[in-house]
Design an enzyme around this catalytic site. Structure first.
Site, short mmCIF file in Angstrom:
data_model
loop_
_atom_site.label_atom_id
_atom_site.label_comp_id
_atom_site.label_asym_id
_atom_site.label_seq_id
_atom_site.Cartn_x
_atom_site.Cartn_y
_atom_site.Cartn_z
N MET A 1 65.50 -1.50 -3.79
CA MET A 1 64.07 -1.33 -3.76
C MET A 1 63.76 0.15 -3.88
O MET A 1 63.77 0.84 -2.89
CB MET A 1 63.54 -1.89 -2.44
CG MET A 1 62.05 -2.02 -2.30
SD MET A 1 61.03 -0.63 -2.57
CE MET A 1 60.45 0.01 -1.14
N PRO A 2 63.56 0.63 -5.06
CA PRO A 2 63.19 2.04 -5.18
C PRO A 2 61.74 2.27 -4.76
O PRO A 2 60.86 1.47 -5.03
CB PRO A 2 63.36 2.32 -6.67
CG PRO A 2 64.20 1.20 -7.20
CD PRO A 2 63.90 0.03 -6.34
N LEU A 3 61.54 3.37 -4.07
CA LEU A 3 60.21 3.87 -3.76
C LEU A 3 60.04 5.13 -4.59
O LEU A 3 60.79 6.09 -4.42
CB LEU A 3 60.08 4.18 -2.27
CG LEU A 3 58.80 4.89 -1.84
CD1 LEU A 3 57.56 4.04 -2.17
CD2 LEU A 3 58.85 5.22 -0.37
#
Length: 126
Positions: A1-3
């Site tokens: 889950m990249p932010l």
């Protein structure tokens, strides 16, 4: 889950900002195997006096159109994936919104999977 956090000087159009978001998301999907709908992207715009970046560090000629992309992600990508990602982002942002590759600065912050909570007070990846 990249932010994803995108920082740039204030004054770009909504279309320009959308192209930044879309290009980076597409590159993550292509090179980082990010699933569809795993999209969390924030844009931070700064006045000129709040955006202090060396225009020549490492011999790269940066302009006032510099975009700094910082991505917090799981520590699960290989060096080859990261290199492919950097190239892909630079190519996509050159195509739309027309950024020079010299003006694409990327920094990855890698973290363990248990350091994420997507809501409800639960560490979904732990």
């Amino acid at each position: 889950m990249p932010l994803v956090r995108i920082s740039l000087r204030r004054g770009k159009s909504a279309a320009h900002l959308a192209a930044l978001r879309n290009g980076i998301y597409a590159a993550m999907r292509e090179t980082f195997n990010v699933p569809e709908d795993d999209r969390f992207i924030l844009i931070h715009q700064h006045d000129a006096e709040e955006f202090d970046c060396d225009p020549h560090y490492l011999g790269i000629a940066r302009s006032d159109d510099l975009v700094i992309v910082q991505i917090t992600c799981n520590n699960s990508r290989t060096v080859a994936q990261k290199q492919a990602f950097y190239r892909c982002v630079a190519e996509k942002l050159a195509a739309d919104p027309g950024l020079r590759p010299e003006d694409v600065f990327i920094n990855l912050l890698e973290t363990a999977k248990e350091n994420w909570s997507f809501g409800n007070g639960i560490a979904q990846y732990a």
